[in-house]
Design an enzyme around this catalytic site. Sequence first.
Site, PDB file in Angstrom:
ATOM      1  CB  CYS A  93      22.527 -25.390   7.126  1.00  0.00           C
ATOM      2  SG  CYS A  93      21.618 -24.211   7.593  1.00  0.00           S
ATOM      3  CE  LYS A 132      28.298 -19.690  -0.271  1.00  0.00           C
ATOM      4  NZ  LYS A 132      27.727 -18.088   0.620  1.00  0.00           N
ATOM      5  CB  VAL A 143      21.419 -23.076   1.708  1.00  0.00           C
ATOM      6  CG1 VAL A 143      22.004 -23.118   0.666  1.00  0.00           C
ATOM      7  CG2 VAL A 143      22.291 -23.299   3.469  1.00  0.00           C
ATOM      8  CD  GLU A 155      16.655 -13.595   5.599  1.00  0.00           C
ATOM      9  OE1 GLU A 155      16.841 -14.025   7.009  1.00  0.00           O
ATOM     10  OE2 GLU A 155      17.777 -12.904   5.142  1.00  0.00           O
ATOM     11  CB  SER A 156      15.608 -19.991   8.071  1.00  0.00           C
ATOM     12  OG  SER A 156      15.477 -19.713   8.889  1.00  0.00           O
TER      13      SER A 156
END
Lengths: 259, 259
Positions: free
Chosen positions: B48, B75, B88, B101-102
Amino acid sequence: MRQWLNKTFYYKSKFYQLANMNTKHLAEGSTNPPLSKGKLRLYSMRFCPYAQRAHLVLDAKKIPYDIVNINLVQKPKWYFERNPVGKVPAIELESGDTVYESLIIADYLDEIYPQSPLHNKNPIQKAKDRILIENFSKVTGAIFGYYRDMSEEKLENLLKELDVFDKELTKRGKTFFGGDKPGMVDYMIWPWFERLDALKKISDNKFVIPESRIKKLAHWMKSMKSDEAVKVSYIDPESHGKFVKSFLDGSPNYDILVK
Amino acid sequence: MRQWLNKTFYYKSKFYQLANMNTKHLAEGSTNPPLSKGKLRLYSMRFCPYAQRAHLVLDAKKIPYDIVNINLVQKPKWYFERNPVGKVPAIELESGDTVYESLIIADYLDEIYPQSPLHNKNPIQKAKDRILIENFSKVTGAIFGYYRDMSEEKLENLLKELDVFDKELTKRGKTFFGGDKPGMVDYMIWPWFERLDALKKISDNKFVIPESRIKKLAHWMKSMKSDEAVKVSYIDPESHGKFVKSFLDGSPNYDILVK
């Protein structure tokens, strides 16, 4: 300390004047008014909820600024030199630097103007608040969905998203998401709640804010309306309704409030 | 100073061990391994690009962390207790608090871990960098568009979006967007460039990175590959290609790299 006293004096004095919100929206063929000394410039559109986020932060912090309203259908060519993507809000500094994207503007202003801090001082709470603000896009999406299709299904969809925020506010146990006074979350989500009242008009009374279902949030809305910063950019439901109707008809009337 | 020395010693010592990236992706029916003392937990998925953003920040700052890889198709139920939206990346602190939230994770880590600061210290430059990162969604959108339809038109669309970043890097006049070493912009956009090499394989050699068109960016890609933090999570184009193929076929093979 002296600086602080000077600032207090300044904001309370006649020298601190609120910017005129209700100016004509500049269109193609216009020229950009020169920057005022000692002031930020906010490029806005009077009915844009994203632009209102920037107003709320500026007004909560009493940062002197002037406003240039932009006609978003017939954008002035010069505006793309200030903001390459041509959207509002954007702020322009005396240096000529510009910042756009409502949340980035809000964070920037909160970082450089320490008065009335809006973000929580605790980094983990700040991060959680930022997540909550991101998740608010589900509410804005549901409101837009309901504008376009005022069915029972879309209404329930909207109410479900509001429930999430009602539950979160209940969990926090205070009047505002920010605690005893509005903070970043409160100001970043407020513009859409101000417009909820207008939905009643637009939907021919089909949409009524269900106060018994979202009790805490309904109380919050009343408290927000009494906030000094909220009052500055507040627009009554009738005018919001008129604008949304003109927008849905395909010819947005930006200048409804211009005298 | 002593604290700094201790940290330096720690990172260079055998006590600082890189987390094992290539563990099985936990699925429904699994249990969440207990947290390790003194370590952050990163919930990730090995392929990802958003999760890789969190890896890059953690590795650039040498923050000790362990990794739990999540099977995003099946999941685990327990994961929704850690992250209500089930995506993720997410990080979990020793306190049990989680952040997802990246970009919010990246900002949070940069705020609380002062070593190797990633955001520019100048608030206006930091705001501009955040805008650039937001605008990168046009590149990710164009890459995804090309994955789905490998036409000349979609390819040109992707190249046009890459041109914007090439131009910006040229304007900045340094090797990296962050200057002489990678900063927040570099790490936030890198994961998609790492995957560009795989496009060649997937597209049967139709896509070749046009080095003469995006000269600065091509040089940047080479420099990024030599960065210590980038090396930690780096995946070779063959493996990326294999994963993307399995993803496009509708049954993503998360465990390609698990030994």
